[in-house]
Write a protein that holds these residues in place. Structure first.
Motif, PDB file in Angstrom:
ATOM      1  N   UNK A 281     -19.818 -66.124  47.805  1.00 49.07           N
ATOM      2  CA  UNK A 281     -20.935 -67.249  47.413  1.00 49.07           C
ATOM      3  C   UNK A 281     -21.373 -66.590  46.454  1.00 49.07           C
ATOM      4  N   UNK A 282     -22.157 -65.558  46.485  1.00 46.85           N
ATOM      5  CA  UNK A 282     -22.755 -64.557  45.498  1.00 46.85           C
ATOM      6  C   UNK A 282     -21.812 -64.624  44.166  1.00 46.85           C
ATOM      7  N   UNK A 283     -20.886 -64.447  44.354  1.00 47.70           N
ATOM      8  CA  UNK A 283     -19.885 -64.019  43.407  1.00 47.70           C
ATOM      9  C   UNK A 283     -19.249 -65.875  42.304  1.00 47.70           C
ATOM     10  N   UNK A 284     -19.135 -66.519  42.940  1.00 51.20           N
ATOM     11  CA  UNK A 284     -18.882 -67.616  42.923  1.00 51.20           C
ATOM     12  C   UNK A 284     -19.918 -68.715  41.740  1.00 51.20           C
ATOM     13  N   UNK A 285     -20.977 -68.154  42.505  1.00 50.05           N
ATOM     14  CA  UNK A 285     -22.020 -68.799  41.790  1.00 50.05           C
ATOM     15  C   UNK A 285     -22.721 -68.018  40.862  1.00 50.05           C
ATOM     16  N   UNK A 286     -22.372 -67.062  40.673  1.00 51.58           N
ATOM     17  CA  UNK A 286     -22.262 -66.014  39.522  1.00 51.58           C
ATOM     18  C   UNK A 286     -21.651 -66.770  38.624  1.00 51.58           C
ATOM     19  N   UNK A 287     -20.350 -66.514  38.533  1.00 48.58           N
ATOM     20  CA  UNK A 287     -18.622 -67.306  37.660  1.00 48.58           C
ATOM     21  C   UNK A 287     -19.351 -68.399  37.027  1.00 48.58           C
ATOM     22  N   UNK A 288     -20.265 -69.186  37.885  1.00 47.43           N
ATOM     23  CA  UNK A 288     -20.679 -70.177  37.768  1.00 47.43           C
ATOM     24  C   UNK A 288     -21.630 -70.354  36.320  1.00 47.43           C
ATOM     25  N   UNK A 289     -22.741 -69.256  36.680  1.00 47.02           N
ATOM     26  CA  UNK A 289     -23.287 -69.480  35.405  1.00 47.02           C
ATOM     27  C   UNK A 289     -22.926 -68.922  34.311  1.00 47.02           C
ATOM     28  N   UNK A 290     -22.516 -67.738  34.558  1.00 47.34           N
ATOM     29  CA  UNK A 290     -21.703 -67.082  32.737  1.00 47.34           C
ATOM     30  C   UNK A 290     -20.308 -67.847  32.527  1.00 47.34           C
ATOM     31  N   UNK A 291     -19.397 -68.434  33.527  1.00 53.00           N
ATOM     32  CA  UNK A 291     -18.382 -68.733  32.620  1.00 53.00           C
ATOM     33  C   UNK A 291     -18.291 -70.021  33.184  1.00 53.00           C
TER      34      UNK A 291
END
Length: 426
Positions: A281-291
């Motif tokens: 969830x942290x990974x996917x959330x960060x992917x959303x923030x950056x990409x």
């Protein structure tokens, strides 16, 4: 923004994120722990797995009907009363499961749990994070929605180890009592919007947002136009398929592991799965923030489909652990991706109404998710065919959501003008 909030290194948004985490812990207690109780209850009471897991399905179906109602009346009744009432009813109902000896009893109590579950779990958690964060919203939402996995990682081995000694009845009593206590803590601290505390959302000033004013003016597609739009139904259908394909298998993982000779390791492996889900969830959330949401969606659903296929080839502990870690990347489809998708396509102004309707419909799908795998096992004697179908659902979900995002940008522009939406149905 007040001078204190400017100079303080700590923003209250992070406290609200912690409150949202507690909401998701409640969701784990009401749904996630059921996977360890399927085998002892069905063995003791003589139920078929498919028939018994319908009680989990009923919780999902009823919450699907009530979540839009909670979302609609949240602005009127307030978030504190909503959480307080919901957690009390859910805590008492969970404790009453301990008295059930028939399928009918489980089904009746499931109606009450499902009816009040949205009001103290995913709805307040999503609303709070969405309102309190501008910067790093995906990251914060990832931690919040992933905290259920942390709670599961802590509780899974405990529940697995004490259930044979205490019995499933006392487990339900413990869960019910814990829900009541946590519900009180949430009610004491939760606050739905920073403007009520004279603050701005976290990161608003840094990105030059108009949300720096305490009296925030939100924009977005109206609820009426949203529910008539093609993107709305593409997202909804996609989440439904993803919910069945990914979430449905979760309740059956311990039984699946037991069936392939890994019963002794099931508790540990489920903890690995839960911790991996938190990281996912942290990974996917960060992917959303950056990409952006497109990359986050592609990563989530592609890797989840690979994980489901890997399940069908498990031969021992190492491969089982690897398959669970890979599959855990798909976990955000039911809690993290939907609110991010709603904000991306429809904006924030009518978030609670639009998200609660999509969430309600997806919860209806959750009602069929666990039984889908349960009846698939009963009919075929294995989980192989349902898992392949689940992988296909993941791919279909990905294409539906990507199409919705593409059409959503046009919908936002058209809804701001007096002309009718080009993406509307009817």
């Amino acid at each position: 923004m007040s001078e204190n909030s400017r100079t303080s290194k700590f923003h209250k948004a992070w406290l609200m994120m912690a409150v949202g985490c507690l909401c998701m812990a409640l969701l784990t207690m009401m749904g996630g722990m059921a996977s360890f109780l399927i085998q002892p209850i069905t063995s003791e009471l003589g139920f078929q797995r498919g028939a018994f897991t319908l009680y989990i399905g009923i919780q999902g179906i009823i919450s699907g009907f009530t979540m839009p109602i909670w979302g609609k009346y949240l602005p009127k009744i307030g978030i504190k009363p909503m959480v307080s009432i919901s957690s009390v009813v859910c805590g008492i109902a969970m404790a009453l499961y301990s008295q059930c000896t028939t399928l009918t009893g489980f089904y009746i109590i499931a109606v009450f749990v499902g009816g009040f579950l949205p009001g103290c779990t995913i709805l307040p958690a999503s609303v709070v994070v969405n309102n309190w964060f501008v910067k790093r919203k995906g990251f914060a939402l990832g931690i919040t929605m992933g905290f259920g996995s942390i709670a599961a990682a802590i509780m899974n081995p405990i529940i697995a180890s004490i259930t044979p000694t205490l019995g499933w009845q006392k487990i339900y009593l413990i869960l019910g009592t814990t829900i009541l206590i946590v519900g009180i803590l949430i009610t004491l601290f939760i606050q739905d919007h920073p403007s009520k505390a004279g603050l701005s959302p976290y990161g608003a000033e840094e990105i030059g947002s108009t949300q720096t004013k305490p009296q925030e003016v939100l924009t977005g597609v109206t609820y009426k136009n949203a529910i008539k739009s093609i993107p709305f139904w593409l997202v909804t259908i996609g989440i439904v398929l993803g919910m069945i394909g990914i979430t449905g298998v979760n309740a059956h993982i311990p039984a699946f592991l037991s069936g392939i000779g890994l019963a002794a390791s099931a508790g540990f492996l489920m903890s690995v799965f839960s911790l991996s889900g938190f990281g996912a969830r942290i990974l996917v959330g960060s992917l959303n923030d950056y990409f952006g949401i497109r990359v986050a969606t592609i990563a989530t659903l592609t890797i989840a489909s690979i994980g489901l296929v890997m399940f069908t080839f498990i031969k021992g502990f190492p491969f089982a652990a690897a398959a669970l870690i890979v599959f855990s990347v798909g976990v955000p489809i039911n809690t993290l991706i939907p609110p991010l998708m709603v904000t991306e396509i429809f904006g924030k102004k009518y978030f609670s109404e639009i998200y609660s309707l999509i969430g309600g419909i997806s919860n209806l799908a959750f009602g069929f998710a666990a039984p889908f795998y349960g009846f698939g096992f009963d009919l075929t004697g294995a989980y192989t065919i349902p898992m392949y179908l689940g992988a296909a659902m993941c791919i279909a979900t990905m294409f539906l959501m990507l199409t919705a995002v593409k059409l959503g940008s046009k919908l936002r522009k058209s809804d701001e003008s007096p002309e009718p939406s080009a993406n509307s149905i009817g």
